[in-house]
Design a protein around this motif. Structure first.
Motif, short mmCIF file in Angstrom:
data_model
loop_
_atom_site.label_atom_id
_atom_site.label_comp_id
_atom_site.label_asym_id
_atom_site.label_seq_id
_atom_site.Cartn_x
_atom_site.Cartn_y
_atom_site.Cartn_z
N ASP A 1 0.86 -1.18 0.00
CA ASP A 1 0.00 0.00 0.00
C ASP A 1 0.90 1.23 0.00
O ASP A 1 1.21 1.81 1.05
CB ASP A 1 -0.92 -0.02 1.22
N VAL A 2 1.33 1.61 -1.19
CA VAL A 2 2.32 2.66 -1.31
C VAL A 2 2.18 3.32 -2.68
O VAL A 2 1.79 2.67 -3.66
CB VAL A 2 3.74 2.09 -1.11
N ALA A 3 2.48 4.61 -2.75
CA ALA A 3 2.50 5.34 -4.02
C ALA A 3 3.94 5.69 -4.36
O ALA A 3 4.70 6.15 -3.49
CB ALA A 3 1.67 6.61 -3.93
N VAL A 4 4.33 5.45 -5.61
CA VAL A 4 5.68 5.77 -6.08
C VAL A 4 5.55 6.88 -7.12
O VAL A 4 4.96 6.68 -8.19
CB VAL A 4 6.36 4.53 -6.70
N ASP A 5 6.08 8.06 -6.81
CA ASP A 5 5.93 9.23 -7.66
C ASP A 5 7.30 9.71 -8.12
O ASP A 5 8.10 10.20 -7.32
CB ASP A 5 5.20 10.34 -6.89
N ASP A 6 7.57 9.58 -9.41
CA ASP A 6 8.84 10.03 -9.97
C ASP A 6 8.74 11.53 -10.26
O ASP A 6 8.10 11.95 -11.23
CB ASP A 6 9.16 9.25 -11.25
N ALA A 7 9.37 12.33 -9.41
CA ALA A 7 9.32 13.79 -9.55
C ALA A 7 10.58 14.35 -10.20
O ALA A 7 10.82 15.57 -10.15
CB ALA A 7 9.11 14.43 -8.17
N SER A 8 11.37 13.50 -10.83
CA SER A 8 12.67 13.92 -11.37
C SER A 8 12.53 15.04 -12.40
O SER A 8 13.33 15.98 -12.42
CB SER A 8 13.38 12.73 -12.01
#
Length: 382
Positions: free
Chosen positions: A138-145
């Motif tokens: 239960d996790v969100a992975v957000d690539d903000a690069s």
């Protein structure tokens, strides 16, 4: 491959930078003199554009457990506000990347948050691997690069320069910030104070800070730091100085010392791997077998430091010899501007990895003697 440019590209052009490709990005190699930039960081301060690095936010109730599974270290043990150097490995124990993860304050009750910072050429690969590994959490992975810039100020004058842009009542947030820790600090950019994430980390062997900021405001921060550092010897520094500084500090570079074909134990990064954590993690079984077999200690090769006894420098991929027999290969090497002699890192057969061992490096057909020494070559006086 389409060339990529950081939000600071125009600043670098105005400063007369020479550019080079790094991980698909056009990055400043040097400005006027890479040697002057190196010495500025050792004696005053240097300003680096690290905006080619990745920034991946991991948020959710399972964030800590997820990173324990996705990375080789125990990220759940990291205190809020602290950072941890770790590895993301494949199932065979090969190193996909080395990275720093920051545990940030919880955005709401029951939710943890981390900022994972991979290397430039691996940012997309790491983001994809994290997304794939997140399926059962239960996790969100957000690539903000793409929307994040990263600016580093490094050197003994870094703190005093940064403080000029920080409100007086927040100075203790900076002066009391420990190494491998991060905090939100108000910094004056283009006449307005912004709350920015400031980490006391770096890749030079000196004290310093890495500051995260949105792309639109990156040029304003860059110019503000240069102006604040005018009387303190601050100058912009490029990748050439960054490489000579990190080599003196014995810090590995992905693609040179680290790769999917290298394991943590041969690379001297065994302490980074937490085989004792309760949870399983990707590569755990393979790494346990590699450690049990004695790689990096009794079998295989080990990463070592090599100090030249002459004036000629070794370069990456040069052969390392013992009595004319091939026993290893250089991964990084050049003259040390700080120490005044050639230094190199190399993987050599473990029986020749003891400090004090004298080996030959084949410098284009001519053997040159180098002595195995403990890393790092340079350590700052605190």
């Amino acid at each position: 491959m389409t060339e990529k440019y950081t939000a600071l590209f125009e600043q670098h052009k105005k400063a007369g930078a020479s550019f080079t490709d790094f991980g698909g990005w056009q990055m400043p190699l040097k400005y006027a003199s890479e040697l002057a930039e190196h010495h500025a960081v050792r004696n005053a301060a240097g300003l680096f554009d690290l905006s080619h690095m990745g920034e991946v936010w991991v948020t959710g109730p399972d964030a800590a457990a997820f990173l324990d599974y996705a990375l080789a270290g125990k990220l759940s043990a990291v205190a809020v506000g602290k950072a941890k150097y770790s590895l993301i490995c494949d199932a065979d124990g090969g190193i996909i990347d080395d990275l720093i993860s920051y545990r940030r304050p919880s955005p709401k009750e029951g939710v943890d948050q981390y900022l994972v910072v991979p290397n430039a050429g691996n940012a997309a690969v790491v983001a994809r691997a994290l997304l794939e590994r997140a399926a059962d959490f239960d996790v969100a992975v957000d690539d903000a690069s793409a929307e994040t810039s990263l600016i580093a100020i490094q050197g003994p004058a870094a703190e005093e320069i940064l403080l000029k842009l920080v409100p007086a009542h927040q100075h203790p947030l900076v002066t009391e910030l420990k190494y491998y820790a991060a905090v939100e600090v108000g910094i004056t950019v283009s006449g307005a104070v912004q709350d920015l994430l400031v980490a006391r980390t770096g890749y030079t062997g000196e004290d310093g800070f890495e500051i995260y900021i949105g792309n639109l405001d990156a040029a304003g921060l860059w110019d503000a730091l240069l102006e604040a550092g005018e009387g303190s010897g601050l100058i912009p520094a490029g990748l050439a100085a960054r490489d000579s500084l990190r080599l003196e500090a014995g810090m590995p570079l992905y693609g040179n010392e680290l790769s999917r074909h290298v394991n943590a134990y041969s690379a001297g990064l065994g302490p980074v791997v937490s085989l004792t954590k309760e949870s399983d993690f990707v590569g755990k079984e393979a790494l346990a077998s590699i450690k049990a077999a004695g790689f990096g200690s009794t079998v295989g090769q080990k990463l070592v430091g090599l100090k030249g006894t002459g004036r000629r420098a070794a370069r990456a991929h040069y052969p390392v010899l013992k009595d004319g027999t091939l026993v290893g290969e250089v991964t990084s090497g050049q003259p040390s501007p700080t120490l005044g002699y050639p230094v190199a890192m190399a993987y050599v057969d473990v029986e020749f990895a003891t400090p004090g061992t004298v080996l030959d490096i084949d410098l284009r057909g001519k053997p040159e003697k180098f002595e195995v020494v403990e890393l790092p070559f340079y350590k700052r006086t605190k």
